[in-house]
Design a protein around this motif. Sequence first.
Motif, PDB file in Angstrom:
ATOM      1  N   ASP A 172      -9.306  -5.736   4.228  1.00 33.92           N
ATOM      2  CA  ASP A 172      -9.095  -6.919   3.412  1.00 33.92           C
ATOM      3  C   ASP A 172      -7.899  -6.737   2.468  1.00 33.92           C
ATOM      4  OD1 ASP A 172     -10.091  -9.517   2.238  1.00 33.92           O
ATOM      5  OD2 ASP A 172     -10.147  -8.240   0.468  1.00 33.92           O
ATOM      6  N   PRO A 173      -6.989  -7.704   2.422  1.00 39.32           N
ATOM      7  CA  PRO A 173      -5.811  -7.584   1.553  1.00 39.32           C
ATOM      8  C   PRO A 173      -6.158  -7.343   0.085  1.00 39.32           C
ATOM      9  CG  PRO A 173      -5.517  -9.384   3.104  1.00 39.32           C
ATOM     10  CD  PRO A 173      -6.926  -8.914   3.259  1.00 39.32           C
ATOM     11  N   GLU A 174      -7.196  -7.982  -0.409  1.00 41.66           N
ATOM     12  CA  GLU A 174      -7.561  -7.789  -1.819  1.00 41.66           C
ATOM     13  C   GLU A 174      -8.073  -6.380  -2.075  1.00 41.66           C
ATOM     14  OE1 GLU A 174      -6.975  -9.630  -4.475  1.00 41.66           O
ATOM     15  OE2 GLU A 174      -5.850 -10.845  -3.065  1.00 41.66           O
ATOM     16  N   ALA A 175      -8.749  -5.790  -1.093  1.00 42.29           N
ATOM     17  CA  ALA A 175      -9.203  -4.402  -1.235  1.00 42.29           C
ATOM     18  C   ALA A 175      -8.005  -3.464  -1.295  1.00 42.29           C
ATOM     19  CB  ALA A 175     -10.116  -4.027  -0.063  1.00 42.29           C
ATOM     20  N   ILE A 176      -6.989  -3.749  -0.512  1.00 42.77           N
ATOM     21  CA  ILE A 176      -5.764  -2.948  -0.537  1.00 42.77           C
ATOM     22  C   ILE A 176      -5.117  -3.039  -1.914  1.00 42.77           C
ATOM     23  CG2 ILE A 176      -3.441  -2.709   0.410  1.00 42.77           C
ATOM     24  CD1 ILE A 176      -4.538  -3.828   3.053  1.00 42.77           C
ATOM     25  N   ARG A 177      -4.990  -4.254  -2.425  1.00 41.47           N
ATOM     26  CA  ARG A 177      -4.358  -4.470  -3.718  1.00 41.47           C
ATOM     27  C   ARG A 177      -5.102  -3.718  -4.829  1.00 41.47           C
ATOM     28  NH1 ARG A 177      -1.617  -9.072  -4.289  1.00 41.47           N
ATOM     29  NH2 ARG A 177      -3.117 -10.124  -2.909  1.00 41.47           N
ATOM     30  N   THR A 178      -6.431  -3.839  -4.832  1.00 41.54           N
ATOM     31  CA  THR A 178      -7.239  -3.195  -5.872  1.00 41.54           C
ATOM     32  C   THR A 178      -7.155  -1.678  -5.795  1.00 41.54           C
ATOM     33  OG1 THR A 178      -8.774  -5.071  -5.905  1.00 41.54           O
ATOM     34  CG2 THR A 178      -9.571  -2.981  -6.800  1.00 41.54           C
ATOM     35  N   ASP A 179      -7.292  -1.136  -4.597  1.00 39.27           N
ATOM     36  CA  ASP A 179      -7.305   0.323  -4.431  1.00 39.27           C
ATOM     37  C   ASP A 179      -5.965   0.955  -4.801  1.00 39.27           C
ATOM     38  OD1 ASP A 179      -9.904   0.269  -3.679  1.00 39.27           O
ATOM     39  OD2 ASP A 179      -9.549   0.553  -1.537  1.00 39.27           O
ATOM     40  N   VAL A 180      -4.880   0.331  -4.396  1.00 37.68           N
ATOM     41  CA  VAL A 180      -3.558   0.895  -4.703  1.00 37.68           C
ATOM     42  C   VAL A 180      -3.313   0.899  -6.207  1.00 37.68           C
ATOM     43  CG1 VAL A 180      -1.067   0.557  -4.451  1.00 37.68           C
ATOM     44  CG2 VAL A 180      -2.564   0.330  -2.458  1.00 37.68           C
ATOM     45  N   LYS A 181      -3.671  -0.180  -6.867  1.00 44.47           N
ATOM     46  CA  LYS A 181      -3.484  -0.248  -8.322  1.00 44.47           C
ATOM     47  C   LYS A 181      -4.334   0.800  -9.040  1.00 44.47           C
ATOM     48  CE  LYS A 181      -3.379  -4.332 -10.244  1.00 44.47           C
ATOM     49  NZ  LYS A 181      -3.719  -5.729 -10.578  1.00 44.47           N
ATOM     50  N   ARG A 182      -5.577   0.978  -8.612  1.00 48.25           N
ATOM     51  CA  ARG A 182      -6.461   1.965  -9.246  1.00 48.25           C
ATOM     52  C   ARG A 182      -5.962   3.387  -8.975  1.00 48.25           C
ATOM     53  NH1 ARG A 182     -12.806   1.349  -8.664  1.00 48.25           N
ATOM     54  NH2 ARG A 182     -12.641   2.773 -10.429  1.00 48.25           N
ATOM     55  N   ALA A 183      -5.531   3.631  -7.756  1.00 48.77           N
ATOM     56  CA  ALA A 183      -5.101   4.979  -7.391  1.00 48.77           C
ATOM     57  C   ALA A 183      -3.856   5.410  -8.150  1.00 48.77           C
ATOM     58  CB  ALA A 183      -4.845   5.045  -5.889  1.00 48.77           C
ATOM     59  N   LEU A 184      -3.001   4.458  -8.483  1.00 48.53           N
ATOM     60  CA  LEU A 184      -1.720   4.791  -9.113  1.00 48.53           C
ATOM     61  C   LEU A 184      -1.728   4.591 -10.625  1.00 48.53           C
ATOM     62  CD1 LEU A 184       0.736   3.238  -6.481  1.00 48.53           C
ATOM     63  CD2 LEU A 184      -0.154   5.577  -6.609  1.00 48.53           C
ATOM     64  N   THR A 185      -2.901   4.457 -11.205  1.00 46.19           N
ATOM     65  CA  THR A 185      -2.989   4.284 -12.659  1.00 46.19           C
ATOM     66  C   THR A 185      -2.306   5.400 -13.445  1.00 46.19           C
ATOM     67  OG1 THR A 185      -5.043   3.029 -12.455  1.00 46.19           O
ATOM     68  CG2 THR A 185      -4.567   3.996 -14.599  1.00 46.19           C
ATOM     69  N   PRO A 186      -2.417   6.691 -13.036  1.00 51.04           N
ATOM     70  CA  PRO A 186      -1.785   7.768 -13.820  1.00 51.04           C
ATOM     71  C   PRO A 186      -0.272   7.906 -13.634  1.00 51.04           C
ATOM     72  CG  PRO A 186      -3.722   8.558 -12.618  1.00 51.04           C
ATOM     73  CD  PRO A 186      -3.344   7.238 -12.032  1.00 51.04           C
ATOM     74  N   VAL A 187       0.380   6.939 -12.969  1.00 49.83           N
ATOM     75  CA  VAL A 187       1.844   7.024 -12.813  1.00 49.83           C
ATOM     76  C   VAL A 187       2.488   7.127 -14.185  1.00 49.83           C
ATOM     77  CG1 VAL A 187       3.894   5.679 -12.216  1.00 49.83           C
ATOM     78  CG2 VAL A 187       2.018   5.865 -10.586  1.00 49.83           C
ATOM     79  N   GLY A 188       3.385   8.071 -14.331  1.00 52.55           N
ATOM     80  CA  GLY A 188       4.047   8.299 -15.610  1.00 52.55           C
ATOM     81  C   GLY A 188       3.546   9.559 -16.283  1.00 52.55           C
ATOM     82  N   GLU A 189       2.296   9.968 -15.970  1.00 51.86           N
ATOM     83  CA  GLU A 189       1.758  11.212 -16.509  1.00 51.86           C
ATOM     84  C   GLU A 189       1.614  12.266 -15.412  1.00 51.86           C
ATOM     85  OE1 GLU A 189      -1.759  12.782 -19.501  1.00 51.86           O
ATOM     86  OE2 GLU A 189      -2.150  11.029 -18.244  1.00 51.86           O
ATOM     87  N   ALA A 190       1.109  11.856 -14.255  1.00 50.93           N
ATOM     88  CA  ALA A 190       0.973  12.784 -13.135  1.00 50.93           C
ATOM     89  C   ALA A 190       2.332  13.045 -12.495  1.00 50.93           C
ATOM     90  CB  ALA A 190       0.006  12.222 -12.110  1.00 50.93           C
ATOM     91  N   LYS A 191       2.475  14.230 -11.897  1.00 49.76           N
ATOM     92  CA  LYS A 191       3.740  14.598 -11.263  1.00 49.76           C
ATOM     93  C   LYS A 191       3.850  14.041  -9.848  1.00 49.76           C
ATOM     94  CE  LYS A 191       5.145  17.021 -14.775  1.00 49.76           C
ATOM     95  NZ  LYS A 191       6.261  16.527 -15.625  1.00 49.76           N
TER      96      LYS A 191
END
Length: 359
Positions: A172-191
């Motif tokens: 489902d496209p909405e599941a893709i959108r939600t998962d990618v946003k959640r997975a990349l939340t630490p962008v800027g702190e994680a290497k």
Amino acid sequence: MPDEQTTPEHRGGVGADEAPAVNSGNDASVGRRKPSSGRSAGWWAIRVMLVVLVVIIGGVIYLIDITVHPDSGPDGFQVRRVASTASKHLSSSPDVISAETTEASADLGGNDVRLDVRLKDNTSAEAAANLLASTRQKTLQQVPHYSGEFVISVSWNAKGSTIDVDVSCQRDPEAIRTDVKRALTPVGEAKTFTGNIDEYQGPTIDYGDVTTLPTTLTQPGMKKSSKTFTMNGWKVTSTSNTDGQFSNPPFDQLTTATGQASPTGTIELSNGTLSVTGLVTDERKGLTPEAAAPVVHAVADCRAAGLTTLQLNGKLQKGLSTDNDYWLTFTCNNGTWTPTHESTRGQDEAAILNKAAEL
């Protein structure tokens, strides 16, 4: 005499004599054609039967071929259509540097579509999530019945983080959108962000070497997602549960405690089980209470730490498959640790708990 030869009666007689000869010839000709017409009809019937037979044999051969080699049949058309649709949609985005199809095949093992996409640096996680979701939506519109694998490998740099993940887009496209946003939340702190983003697991997020605990370490993410960092020489890996929640034991105190026994080692947390490897430095002595007690003491309140089990590796690490054959294990019981085993191993576990109680 000349008059007799030219009389009408004589001419008529000759005509009368000739007519039967002509008719006789026609009858013979007609008689010969009838068998020829019968043979012609038979040949046409044979020809039609041969054409039908060729069509049937050709159809059977085609069905066998697309069964053995699906890539040459409807499945092959579908995977190429999905790949082409996705590539065109991605390439039309201003955030995309390149979009290349790396796999578009159909075989007996299943159908597989894979693309490799490079985004412009500093593309936001939200923009990336929207792009991947819309790509899936586009392929659904064009090839609604495709049911094989569909993976987009996407990479770029953003705010000091390097992202290189494989996103499963056959859902489902909405599941893709939600998962990618959640997975990349630490962008800027994680290497770095590596691994998969799909319905079963999230990526591995590495914070690198740190002196203080990352602020996003316990922030909820995808289920079965791992966050890792190195502190005081010890590599720590924390894996979320099926709800994407991370436990919060005092990792800083743990690395301080483990560092007293050995300069390097690993600490792994998954499903409420904390596993520590590297405390043994002398094969003859094994895991001593002095080395293990500070670790137990650091997570003495197991309920507050969100732990159910504590495992301490009792063997010197040599890089062998047998390195993980011996564990001293403790079970959280009403907020305190108790020995798991009986006999000699249980006695060793009790000795460690007694030593920890002295600290």
